[in-house]
Design an enzyme around this catalytic site. Structure first.
Site, PDB file in Angstrom:
ATOM      1  N   CYS A  79      63.467  -2.346 -78.409  1.00 57.77           N
ATOM      2  CA  CYS A  79      64.439  -3.006 -79.541  1.00 57.77           C
ATOM      3  C   CYS A  79      64.488  -4.370 -79.436  1.00 57.77           C
ATOM      4  O   CYS A  79      63.314  -5.096 -79.841  1.00 57.77           O
ATOM      5  CB  CYS A  79      65.857  -2.532 -79.027  1.00 57.77           C
ATOM      6  SG  CYS A  79      67.006  -2.931 -80.306  1.00 57.77           S
ATOM      7  N   HIS A 183      65.343   2.806 -80.202  1.00 52.69           N
ATOM      8  CA  HIS A 183      65.798   3.167 -78.848  1.00 52.69           C
ATOM      9  C   HIS A 183      65.247   4.483 -78.425  1.00 52.69           C
ATOM     10  O   HIS A 183      65.787   5.379 -78.728  1.00 52.69           O
ATOM     11  CB  HIS A 183      67.267   3.095 -78.859  1.00 52.69           C
ATOM     12  CG  HIS A 183      67.905   1.606 -78.831  1.00 52.69           C
ATOM     13  ND1 HIS A 183      67.693   0.914 -77.561  1.00 52.69           N
ATOM     14  CD2 HIS A 183      68.455   1.057 -79.659  1.00 52.69           C
ATOM     15  CE1 HIS A 183      68.410  -0.179 -77.831  1.00 52.69           C
ATOM     16  NE2 HIS A 183      68.728  -0.067 -79.182  1.00 52.69           N
ATOM     17  N   GLU A 185      65.398   5.750 -75.678  1.00 56.83           N
ATOM     18  CA  GLU A 185      66.137   6.626 -74.684  1.00 56.83           C
ATOM     19  C   GLU A 185      67.550   7.052 -75.265  1.00 56.83           C
ATOM     20  O   GLU A 185      68.411   7.664 -74.679  1.00 56.83           O
ATOM     21  CB  GLU A 185      66.748   5.369 -73.651  1.00 56.83           C
ATOM     22  CG  GLU A 185      67.636   4.489 -74.218  1.00 56.83           C
ATOM     23  CD  GLU A 185      67.209   3.251 -74.956  1.00 56.83           C
ATOM     24  OE1 GLU A 185      68.187   2.330 -75.278  1.00 56.83           O
ATOM     25  OE2 GLU A 185      66.001   3.428 -75.254  1.00 56.83           O
TER      26      GLU A 185
END
Length: 208
Positions: A79, A183, A185
């Protein structure tokens, strides 16, 4: 050891947990020597470009990151960690980025008729041969949260593009350097597969 660079940004724990879930624990650190000795490094990020660069500079981490990338060991930006790799950003006029990649980070145009920031899942189109997206579907979906976008001057480093009113780089890849606007994750199984591909690059570098 994979170093997760701690410069006071958020979302560190979620990134740490994602790697641990994949059986590859990371060490959260702001120690220069520890980062430079790591097998790989990850630069996460949320918040403003200028604040992040100020924090990196105050902690003496900006030259450490540049030096690490030059070692040829795997490096992943996430990001804001992607945007910081560029020379500058419209978000923080006059603030110099890390300058590892050529180009200026720009704000999404207000006249697109779309909400800013761009929040939610969006498909990306990745280029053949990308190690970051190996084994994934041609247009996988990832979770994005950003008001500013990257479009690298050197189009050879673009690993994937996405569209939100305009086209932008969803990820870049150059030799040992990997970075994503999304992102991973927070992107479910697809995001974990992407992180697994990065881990594969780390292990290949270690064995090589």
């Amino acid at each position: 050891m994979i170093a997760l660079i701690d410069y006071g940004a958020g979302n560190l724990k979620s990134v740490q947990k994602a790697f641990a879930h994949l059986g590859e624990p990371v060490t959260l650190t702001a120690d220069k020597d520890e980062i430079l000795a790591a097998q790989a490094a990850v630069l996460p990020g949320v918040g403003a470009f200028g604040d992040a660069m100020a924090s990196l500079n105050q902690r003496g981490l900006a030259p450490v990151i540049r030096s690490f990338v030059e070692t040829g060991r795997p490096f992943l930006g996430i990001c804001l960690g992607l945007q910081l790799l560029f020379e500058e950003s419209e978000e923080s006029p006059g603030v110099k980025g890390l300058g590892i990649l050529k180009g200026k980070v720009r704000r999404f145009p207000e006249d697109m008729g779309l909400k800013i920031p761009h929040i939610g899942f969006n498909s990306v189109t990745w280029r053949a041969g990308s190690r970051l997206f190996a084994g994934l579907s041609r247009e996988p979906y990832y979770y994005f949260v950003h008001s500013y976008y990257c479009f690298a001057e050197d189009r050879a480093v673009s690993a994937a593009t996405a569209s939100y009113g305009i086209d932008f780089d969803a990820a870049v890849e150059r030799e040992n350097l990997f970075a994503a606007q999304f992102h991973p994750e927070k992107s479910g199984r697809t995001g974990l597969s992407t992180l697994h591909n990065f881990i594969t690059a780390v292990r290949a570098e270690k064995e090589g």
